[in-house]
Enzyme design. Structure first.
Site, PDB file in Angstrom:
ATOM      1  N   ARG A   1      42.644  18.601 -60.019  1.00 56.91           N
ATOM      2  CA  ARG A   1      43.589  18.675 -58.915  1.00 56.91           C
ATOM      3  C   ARG A   1      43.746  17.341 -58.194  1.00 56.91           C
ATOM      4  O   ARG A   1      44.859  16.872 -57.959  1.00 56.91           O
ATOM      5  CB  ARG A   1      43.151  19.760 -57.922  1.00 56.91           C
ATOM      6  CG  ARG A   1      43.226  21.169 -58.481  1.00 56.91           C
ATOM      7  CD  ARG A   1      42.833  22.190 -57.425  1.00 56.91           C
ATOM      8  NE  ARG A   1      41.514  21.947 -56.863  1.00 56.91           N
ATOM      9  CZ  ARG A   1      40.374  22.330 -57.440  1.00 56.91           C
ATOM     10  NH1 ARG A   1      40.400  22.956 -58.587  1.00 56.91           N
ATOM     11  NH2 ARG A   1      39.212  22.089 -56.875  1.00 56.91           N
ATOM     12  N   ILE A   2      42.621  16.715 -57.811  1.00 53.81           N
ATOM     13  CA  ILE A   2      42.696  15.467 -57.047  1.00 53.81           C
ATOM     14  C   ILE A   2      43.161  14.322 -57.941  1.00 53.81           C
ATOM     15  O   ILE A   2      44.021  13.527 -57.555  1.00 53.81           O
ATOM     16  CB  ILE A   2      41.334  15.149 -56.405  1.00 53.81           C
ATOM     17  CG1 ILE A   2      40.972  16.230 -55.381  1.00 53.81           C
ATOM     18  CG2 ILE A   2      41.355  13.771 -55.741  1.00 53.81           C
ATOM     19  CD1 ILE A   2      39.564  16.123 -54.827  1.00 53.81           C
TER      20      ILE A   2
ATOM     21  N   CYS B   1      36.486   7.805 -55.244  1.00 51.44           N
ATOM     22  CA  CYS B   1      36.436   8.752 -54.127  1.00 51.44           C
ATOM     23  C   CYS B   1      35.815  10.063 -54.589  1.00 51.44           C
ATOM     24  O   CYS B   1      36.026  11.105 -53.961  1.00 51.44           O
ATOM     25  CB  CYS B   1      37.832   9.014 -53.578  1.00 51.44           C
ATOM     26  SG  CYS B   1      38.558   7.634 -52.683  1.00 51.44           S
ATOM     27  N   SER B   2      35.054  10.022 -55.686  1.00 46.75           N
ATOM     28  CA  SER B   2      34.472  11.259 -56.221  1.00 46.75           C
ATOM     29  C   SER B   2      33.042  11.432 -55.742  1.00 46.75           C
ATOM     30  O   SER B   2      32.796  12.006 -54.684  1.00 46.75           O
ATOM     31  CB  SER B   2      34.571  11.267 -57.748  1.00 46.75           C
ATOM     32  OG  SER B   2      33.872  10.175 -58.323  1.00 46.75           O
ATOM     33  N   ARG B   3      32.093  10.916 -56.492  1.00 53.50           N
ATOM     34  CA  ARG B   3      30.682  10.953 -56.112  1.00 53.50           C
ATOM     35  C   ARG B   3      30.056   9.593 -56.403  1.00 53.50           C
ATOM     36  O   ARG B   3      30.325   8.992 -57.446  1.00 53.50           O
ATOM     37  CB  ARG B   3      29.928  12.055 -56.867  1.00 53.50           C
ATOM     38  CG  ARG B   3      30.314  13.469 -56.458  1.00 53.50           C
ATOM     39  CD  ARG B   3      29.778  13.797 -55.069  1.00 53.50           C
ATOM     40  NE  ARG B   3      30.111  15.153 -54.634  1.00 53.50           N
ATOM     41  CZ  ARG B   3      31.137  15.459 -53.850  1.00 53.50           C
ATOM     42  NH1 ARG B   3      31.940  14.508 -53.418  1.00 53.50           N
ATOM     43  NH2 ARG B   3      31.367  16.713 -53.503  1.00 53.50           N
TER      44      ARG B   3
ATOM     45  N   ASP C   1      34.607   4.897 -51.519  1.00 57.28           N
ATOM     46  CA  ASP C   1      34.432   5.831 -50.406  1.00 57.28           C
ATOM     47  C   ASP C   1      33.075   6.508 -50.464  1.00 57.28           C
ATOM     48  O   ASP C   1      32.629   7.104 -49.492  1.00 57.28           O
ATOM     49  CB  ASP C   1      35.539   6.892 -50.452  1.00 57.28           C
ATOM     50  CG  ASP C   1      35.418   7.917 -49.338  1.00 57.28           C
ATOM     51  OD1 ASP C   1      35.377   7.500 -48.162  1.00 57.28           O
ATOM     52  OD2 ASP C   1      35.361   9.125 -49.630  1.00 57.28           O
TER      53      ASP C   1
ATOM     54  N   GLU D   1      23.791   7.370 -50.542  1.00 60.25           N
ATOM     55  CA  GLU D   1      24.304   7.443 -49.171  1.00 60.25           C
ATOM     56  C   GLU D   1      23.204   7.875 -48.201  1.00 60.25           C
ATOM     57  O   GLU D   1      22.364   8.699 -48.544  1.00 60.25           O
ATOM     58  CB  GLU D   1      25.473   8.431 -49.116  1.00 60.25           C
ATOM     59  CG  GLU D   1      26.727   7.898 -49.792  1.00 60.25           C
ATOM     60  CD  GLU D   1      27.931   8.810 -49.584  1.00 60.25           C
ATOM     61  OE1 GLU D   1      27.969   9.550 -48.590  1.00 60.25           O
ATOM     62  OE2 GLU D   1      28.830   8.774 -50.420  1.00 60.25           O
TER      63      GLU D   1
ATOM     64  N   HIS E   1      32.726   7.438 -46.646  1.00 61.64           N
ATOM     65  CA  HIS E   1      32.922   8.817 -47.123  1.00 61.64           C
ATOM     66  C   HIS E   1      33.936   9.553 -46.242  1.00 61.64           C
ATOM     67  O   HIS E   1      33.642  10.603 -45.670  1.00 61.64           O
ATOM     68  CB  HIS E   1      31.582   9.562 -47.136  1.00 61.64           C
ATOM     69  CG  HIS E   1      31.557  10.710 -48.120  1.00 61.64           C
ATOM     70  ND1 HIS E   1      30.431  11.068 -48.807  1.00 61.64           N
ATOM     71  CD2 HIS E   1      32.522  11.579 -48.530  1.00 61.64           C
ATOM     72  CE1 HIS E   1      30.693  12.104 -49.589  1.00 61.64           C
ATOM     73  NE2 HIS E   1      31.963  12.422 -49.440  1.00 61.64           N
ATOM     74  N   ILE E   2      35.151   9.013 -46.191  1.00 58.58           N
ATOM     75  CA  ILE E   2      36.174   9.571 -45.304  1.00 58.58           C
ATOM     76  C   ILE E   2      37.364  10.151 -46.077  1.00 58.58           C
ATOM     77  O   ILE E   2      38.437  10.356 -45.507  1.00 58.58           O
ATOM     78  CB  ILE E   2      36.680   8.508 -44.304  1.00 58.58           C
ATOM     79  CG1 ILE E   2      37.241   7.286 -45.031  1.00 58.58           C
ATOM     80  CG2 ILE E   2      35.573   8.109 -43.337  1.00 58.58           C
ATOM     81  CD1 ILE E   2      37.968   6.305 -44.126  1.00 58.58           C
ATOM     82  N   ALA E   3      37.186  10.423 -47.367  1.00 58.30           N
ATOM     83  CA  ALA E   3      38.316  10.889 -48.176  1.00 58.30           C
ATOM     84  C   ALA E   3      38.951  12.151 -47.619  1.00 58.30           C
ATOM     85  O   ALA E   3      40.163  12.340 -47.706  1.00 58.30           O
ATOM     86  CB  ALA E   3      37.877  11.110 -49.623  1.00 58.30           C
ATOM     87  N   SER E   4      38.148  13.027 -47.035  1.00 59.87           N
ATOM     88  CA  SER E   4      38.699  14.282 -46.505  1.00 59.87           C
ATOM     89  C   SER E   4      39.025  14.189 -45.014  1.00 59.87           C
ATOM     90  O   SER E   4      39.370  15.201 -44.397  1.00 59.87           O
ATOM     91  CB  SER E   4      37.704  15.431 -46.727  1.00 59.87           C
ATOM     92  OG  SER E   4      36.521  15.221 -45.976  1.00 59.87           O
TER      93      SER E   4
END
Length: 386
Positions: A175-176, A271-273, A297, A302, A320-323
């Site tokens: 999806r992403i 922007c995944s993991r 991201d 982390e 980590h601001i993707a969402s």
């Protein structure tokens, strides 16, 4: 604990006790719980990451459900404590649940919720933002201006990459990944090469149709190609965005050898993991290839970065601001709360966790269902017929 916790309480006489380990955006999630008879307790402890001991103290002797965060270690100890307190559900305010030992949750009969279906466009937008920022060296140029170093226009000042007509590579066309690909193809007229274990027919049809549109208007049509291997993407693409799941097969998916396959002036976005990239190898590659650029991201360990990464001018790093759009974060809080509420109330599980619009409509009551419980089959929970 040495210091008492600061707890915000809503509906103190509520029948069910639900704990949130962090304050979450918006108020709708609170109101939904309160309206269904829940006492809601929100922890305001001034620690970015709560320890297992902190959360055990929060759970206490009676707790029906907990809403937690991706940074917390939800394993045997916490699920045992929640079970002893009478808890039925835990939900991450996240789509990922690498921090959760699902087998331990199954052992204690506790449902584990997550929040898919609400992050797709927001995450894809950040990946696109990092792509453009890296290509046009925006962060470097911003720092240059703020330092008072600009003395006038120069022909070679912060020359970057033109995206139009170049090839964007997507590894993981779910999806992403597909949403990101559409943004880059339609927004910047880039050609697409992608690798995924499953064919993305819908994405292929989109690029084909857009290519036909461009051709009909006298422009160069865009093209797509499904690669037979990830290495093919790495070798051919000018810009590569990573969107795989994180498991044993994707740990350090991008390592020293695969970085060396990429073009010298390529751009890599993640922007995944974090552990999908070998961060030590990446730092060395950035140092040795100053025209190679990266937008990150997420990070391998982390909240820390590997030594040297922060010093690389050809790296853009964000926390980590993707969402982190208002709509998405409030939606995540709502879905997490409804996951917990659904189990407390004995509601069935929503049939499609990626189609959650009915839960997000603020002008209507949400369905009587838990939006997404990842271990519903293991627990034998019924599926909603709504």
């Amino acid at each position: 604990m040495a210091k008492p916790m600061a707890i915000e309480v809503h509906n103190p006489n509520g029948k069910y006790r639900v704990v949130s380990t962090k304050p979450m955006p918006g108020t709708r999630w609170i109101n939904l719980l309160v309206d269904q008879g829940c006492r809601v307790e929100i922890c305001h402890l001034k620690k970015t990451i709560l320890s297992v001991e902190d959360i055990i103290d929060l759970i206490g002797n009676k707790c029906d459900g907990v809403i937690g965060q991706l940074t917390e270690d939800w394993g045997e100890t916490l699920f045992s404590a929640l079970s002893k307190a009478g808890g039925k559900a835990f939900s991450n305010m996240a789509v990922g649940y690498n921090n959760v030992d699902v087998e331990a949750a199954n052992k204690y009969g506790i449902a584990v919720g997550n929040t898919p279906g609400v992050l797709t466009e927001t995450t894809a937008e950040l990946a696109a933002s990092l792509s453009l920022a890296a290509a046009r060296r925006i962060v470097e140029a911003d720092g240059f201006m703020r330092a008072g170093l600009y003395e006038g226009w120069l022909p070679h000042l912060f020359v970057g990459n033109l995206l139009k007509g170049q090839t964007v590579g997507v590894i993981g066309a779910g999806r992403i990944g597909s949403a990101y690909a559409r943004m880059m193809v339609e927004g910047f007229k880039m050609n697409l090469i992608y690798f995924d274990l499953y064919q993305s027919t819908r994405l292929e049809k989109f690029v084909t149709a857009y290519g036909q549109f461009l051709k009909a208007n006298g422009e160069q049509p865009v093209t797509w190609k499904r690669a037979s291997s990830m290495e093919e993407v790495l070798r051919e693409a000018d810009l590569i965005s990573l969107h795989p799941v994180l498991d044993k097969t994707t740990y350090h998916l991008v390592n020293k050898e695969r970085l060396a396959m990429m073009k010298k002036e390529a751009i890599l976005v993640n922007c995944s993991r974090g552990p999908v990239i070998d961060e030590v190898a990446l730092v060395n590659h950035l140092r040795e290839n100053p025209m190679f650029r990266v937008g990150l991201d997420v990070f391998e360990e982390e909240p820390f970065m590997k030594p040297g990464l922060a010093d690389m001018k050809n790296a853009i790093v964000v926390p980590h601001i993707a969402s982190a759009s208002k709509w998405t974060r409030e939606g995540m809080a709502t879905l997490a709360a409804l996951n917990v509420l659904g189990r407390i109330k004995g509601y069935p599980i929503w049939s499609d966790p990626n189609r959650v619009d009915p839960f997000l409509n603020e002008n209507a009551s949400p369905p009587n269902a838990s939006p997404s419980i990842v271990n519903s089959k293991a627990l034998g929970l019924p599926v909603s017929k709504l």
